[in-house]
Enzyme design. Structure first.
Site: not given
Length: 298
Positions: A66, A110, A133
């Site tokens: 990422k 994460q 997200d």
């Protein structure tokens, strides 16, 4: 891409179409680059903060990718490494600091998180307009109501893939195997909003193979290697394999038996190289869209 006509395709006569996630990812990145350049020239680059708690090997790989992708596209990124002893309170304090920083447009925590961390409290602490997200309850509610907001990356990436390959969704029967908050539930809602008739299956579903055989579009996201075999697949179906299961030899396996998908499907996503690249592509797209809202809405 020519539209896939499920009723007219015979897998015995036509090789199935391989749905290439890397091709879709590259298309998305090519479209994002001028938007990023415009923001950078007028204001600043979009900013993404990624929080990694502990040293889970898989998470470390994903986070590195990422951060690398941010650099390649021209996004500003910060990686925040925290020990696996981090408490919920300590993580919430870091998130609150990022919430207040104007140069950070998106915050990604994460997962998985260590067991002592309250994941639900952490996701609720994110500012909804920085929840890259799409996991915050307000953004989940926006998805339910089909109003704009960040969407869960993997499901919205799958919808983008179907669109780019001209695969019809409206009026089709879609079966989603899996009911996770990250993939299964948002996937079902996105398909429903696209006018599919949707069935959600899970580990307690009776006659799972029978339910799956009814699918024109079958999304397998249950996390069991090669669970979906010949008996689960309607000839001519489009198969989306979300599974990323690690076999004893270290290789990745999807939730669908690939030989059966090749034999019966009109189109399918391989593992690896199918759904996987879509997740990070849509993460970048969400970050850029949030930056545009922050910088251009006034």
């Amino acid at each position: 891409m020519a539209a896939i006509l499920l009723d007219s395709m015979s897998p015995k006569e036509n090789a199935p179409l391989i749905l290439d996630g890397k091709w879709v990812r590259d298309q998305i990145f090519a479209e994002l680059k001028p938007r990023i350049a415009k923001l950078t020239a007028a204001y600043r680059p979009p900013g993404l903060a990624v929080i990694l708690v502990g040293n889970d090997p898989g998470s470390e790989i994903y986070v590195r990718l990422k951060i690398k992708t941010c650099a390649e596209l021209g996004l500003y990124s910060e990686k925040i490494d925290l020990p696996d002893t981090t408490t919920t309170g300590e993580l919430l304090a870091i998130i609150e600091g990022l919430n207040q920083r104007p140069e950070i447009d998106g915050i990604l925590v994460q997962t998985p998180l260590p067991p002592q961390v309250d994941k639900d409290r952490v996701f609720r602490a994110l500012r909804p307009d920085k929840d890259v997200d799409g996991f915050h309850p307000m953004n989940v509610g926006a998805l339910m109501e089909n109003i704009p907001g960040p969407r869960a990356c993997t499901p919205v990436g799958i919808m983008d893939m179907l669109r780019r390959y001209d695969i019809p969704v409206a009026g089709r029967h879609a079966v989603v195997v899996g009911r996770s908050d990250i993939v299964g539930k948002p996937m079902a809602l996105l398909l429903l909003h696209a006018n599919a008739t949707v069935t959600i299956c899970h580990s307690k579903t009776s006659n799972l193979a029978e339910e799956c055989r009814r699918a024109d579009i079958l999304v397998a996201a249950i996390g069991r290697a090669h669970l979906i075999t010949h008996d689960f697949i309607q000839p001519g179906a489009v198969i989306i394999d979300v599974g990323m299961n690690r076999k004893p030899d270290g290789k990745l396996a999807g939730d669908v038996n690939p030989d059966d998908a090749k034999a019966l499907a009109s189109a399918y996503t391989p593992v690896p190289g199918g759904v996987g690249p879509l997740t990070i592509a849509m993460l970048m797209a969400n970050a850029v869209e949030l930056a545009e809202q922050h910088l251009c809405s006034g």
